[in-house]
Write a protein that holds these residues in place. Structure first.
Motif, PDB file in Angstrom:
ATOM      1  N   VAL A   1      36.362  51.012  33.987  1.00 61.33           N
ATOM      2  CA  VAL A   1      35.743  50.886  35.305  1.00 61.33           C
ATOM      3  C   VAL A   1      34.732  49.757  35.218  1.00 61.33           C
ATOM      4  N   ILE A   2      34.825  48.817  36.138  1.00 59.03           N
ATOM      5  CA  ILE A   2      33.885  47.694  36.178  1.00 59.03           C
ATOM      6  C   ILE A   2      32.944  47.920  37.358  1.00 59.03           C
ATOM      7  N   LEU A   3      31.666  47.978  37.052  1.00 60.33           N
ATOM      8  CA  LEU A   3      30.648  48.190  38.082  1.00 60.33           C
ATOM      9  C   LEU A   3      29.775  46.952  38.195  1.00 60.33           C
ATOM     10  N   ALA A   4      29.484  46.574  39.424  1.00 63.22           N
ATOM     11  CA  ALA A   4      28.567  45.461  39.678  1.00 63.22           C
ATOM     12  C   ALA A   4      28.117  45.558  41.127  1.00 63.22           C
ATOM     13  N   GLU A   5      27.027  44.900  41.421  1.00 62.73           N
ATOM     14  CA  GLU A   5      26.520  44.873  42.787  1.00 62.73           C
ATOM     15  C   GLU A   5      27.548  44.246  43.718  1.00 62.73           C
ATOM     16  N   ALA A   6      27.468  44.593  44.994  1.00 64.30           N
ATOM     17  CA  ALA A   6      28.328  43.985  46.009  1.00 64.30           C
ATOM     18  C   ALA A   6      28.107  42.472  46.016  1.00 64.30           C
ATOM     19  N   GLY A   7      29.177  41.734  46.204  1.00 63.89           N
ATOM     20  CA  GLY A   7      29.080  40.279  46.296  1.00 63.89           C
ATOM     21  C   GLY A   7      29.056  39.551  44.962  1.00 63.89           C
ATOM     22  N   MET A   8      29.262  40.267  43.867  1.00 65.72           N
ATOM     23  CA  MET A   8      29.217  39.641  42.538  1.00 65.72           C
ATOM     24  C   MET A   8      30.555  39.038  42.120  1.00 65.72           C
ATOM     25  N   GLY A   9      31.599  39.224  42.924  1.00 66.99           N
ATOM     26  CA  GLY A   9      32.882  38.602  42.626  1.00 66.99           C
ATOM     27  C   GLY A   9      33.896  39.490  41.935  1.00 66.99           C
ATOM     28  N   LYS A  10      33.718  40.813  42.014  1.00 66.91           N
ATOM     29  CA  LYS A  10      34.650  41.722  41.348  1.00 66.91           C
ATOM     30  C   LYS A  10      36.080  41.549  41.867  1.00 66.91           C
ATOM     31  N   THR A  11      36.239  41.487  43.181  1.00 67.73           N
ATOM     32  CA  THR A  11      37.578  41.369  43.764  1.00 67.73           C
ATOM     33  C   THR A  11      38.266  40.093  43.305  1.00 67.73           C
ATOM     34  N   GLN A  12      37.582  38.973  43.395  1.00 65.91           N
ATOM     35  CA  GLN A  12      38.180  37.706  42.967  1.00 65.91           C
ATOM     36  C   GLN A  12      38.480  37.706  41.475  1.00 65.91           C
ATOM     37  N   GLU A  13      37.603  38.321  40.706  1.00 67.46           N
ATOM     38  CA  GLU A  13      37.815  38.410  39.257  1.00 67.46           C
ATOM     39  C   GLU A  13      39.066  39.231  38.941  1.00 67.46           C
ATOM     40  N   LEU A  14      39.231  40.361  39.619  1.00 65.99           N
ATOM     41  CA  LEU A  14      40.409  41.196  39.395  1.00 65.99           C
ATOM     42  C   LEU A  14      41.688  40.472  39.807  1.00 65.99           C
ATOM     43  N   LYS A  15      41.650  39.797  40.953  1.00 65.90           N
ATOM     44  CA  LYS A  15      42.826  39.047  41.405  1.00 65.90           C
ATOM     45  C   LYS A  15      43.174  37.929  40.426  1.00 65.90           C
ATOM     46  N   ALA A  16      42.166  37.237  39.924  1.00 65.95           N
ATOM     47  CA  ALA A  16      42.404  36.152  38.966  1.00 65.95           C
ATOM     48  C   ALA A  16      42.986  36.706  37.666  1.00 65.95           C
ATOM     49  N   GLN A  17      42.487  37.839  37.211  1.00 68.42           N
ATOM     50  CA  GLN A  17      43.026  38.450  35.993  1.00 68.42           C
ATOM     51  C   GLN A  17      44.469  38.885  36.201  1.00 68.42           C
ATOM     52  N   ALA A  18      44.766  39.410  37.386  1.00 70.69           N
ATOM     53  CA  ALA A  18      46.141  39.808  37.689  1.00 70.69           C
ATOM     54  C   ALA A  18      47.069  38.601  37.581  1.00 70.69           C
ATOM     55  N   GLU A  19      46.661  37.490  38.159  1.00 75.39           N
ATOM     56  CA  GLU A  19      47.486  36.267  38.099  1.00 75.39           C
ATOM     57  C   GLU A  19      47.626  35.765  36.657  1.00 75.39           C
ATOM     58  N   LYS A  20      46.539  35.824  35.918  1.00 74.19           N
ATOM     59  CA  LYS A  20      46.568  35.369  34.526  1.00 74.19           C
ATOM     60  C   LYS A  20      47.533  36.213  33.694  1.00 74.19           C
ATOM     61  N   LEU A  21      47.469  37.529  33.858  1.00 76.34           N
ATOM     62  CA  LEU A  21      48.357  38.420  33.116  1.00 76.34           C
ATOM     63  C   LEU A  21      49.813  38.202  33.517  1.00 76.34           C
ATOM     64  N   ARG A  22      50.045  38.012  34.824  1.00 76.10           N
ATOM     65  CA  ARG A  22      51.417  37.746  35.292  1.00 76.10           C
ATOM     66  C   ARG A  22      51.947  36.446  34.695  1.00 76.10           C
ATOM     67  N   SER A  23      51.078  35.428  34.608  1.00 76.98           N
ATOM     68  CA  SER A  23      51.520  34.144  34.048  1.00 76.98           C
ATOM     69  C   SER A  23      51.883  34.280  32.566  1.00 76.98           C
ATOM     70  N   GLN A  24      51.396  35.338  31.927  1.00 76.41           N
ATOM     71  CA  GLN A  24      51.729  35.623  30.528  1.00 76.41           C
ATOM     72  C   GLN A  24      52.958  36.529  30.424  1.00 76.41           C
TER      73      GLN A  24
END
Length: 136
Positions: free
Chosen positions: A48-71
């Motif tokens: 579970v990743i916790l951080a304040e609102a607006g810290m970029g969690k959604t974009q970080e998760l989406k970017a990781q998803a793309e990175k893993l898919r590219s692998q």
């Protein structure tokens, strides 16, 4: 407007039961404790990743998803609110890969987003996990 993701090589610090204050975590970083990388996190069955609102969690998760898919890894991103309302398959960003994954014996990654927003809307995280478990 499309915003390009900038890789920040984020590091993550485990929150212990003693609930360390942010200042203690900053001091750990200052003394060289760099925490966990994404690679470290992905070696655990659940994180579970916790951080304040607006810290970029959604974009970080989406970017990781793309990175893993590219692998070549089966990776699925969905919002918890959508999972609760629509069910797993309809809420995924990659339904075709999901069907292919269920026919394989490969490991899959599920990146679920917006636990905080789900709570604000009166949704129950337990309900989302039940739906996820039942669908899998």
């Amino acid at each position: 407007v499309f915003m390009q993701h900038i890789e920040l090589n984020r590091r993550f610090i485990e929150i212990q039961e003693n609930n360390q204050e942010p200042e203690s975590r900053r001091q750990l970083a200052a003394f060289g404790y760099l925490g966990f990388s994404w690679e470290d996190l992905l070696n655990h069955p659940r994180v579970v990743i916790l951080a304040e609102a607006g810290m970029g969690k959604t974009q970080e998760l989406k970017a990781q998803a793309e990175k893993l898919r590219s692998q070549g890894k089966y990776t699925f991103f969905c919002r918890i609110e959508d999972l609760i309302e629509e069910g797993l398959e309809a809420s995924l960003d990659n339904e075709v890969d999901f069907r292919n994954w269920t026919d394989s014996s490969d490991f899959g990654y599920f990146l679920l987003d917006s636990v905080d927003e789900a709570k604000l809307r009166g949704k129950h995280l337990r309900s989302a996990f039940r739906k996820l478990s039942k669908a899998l």
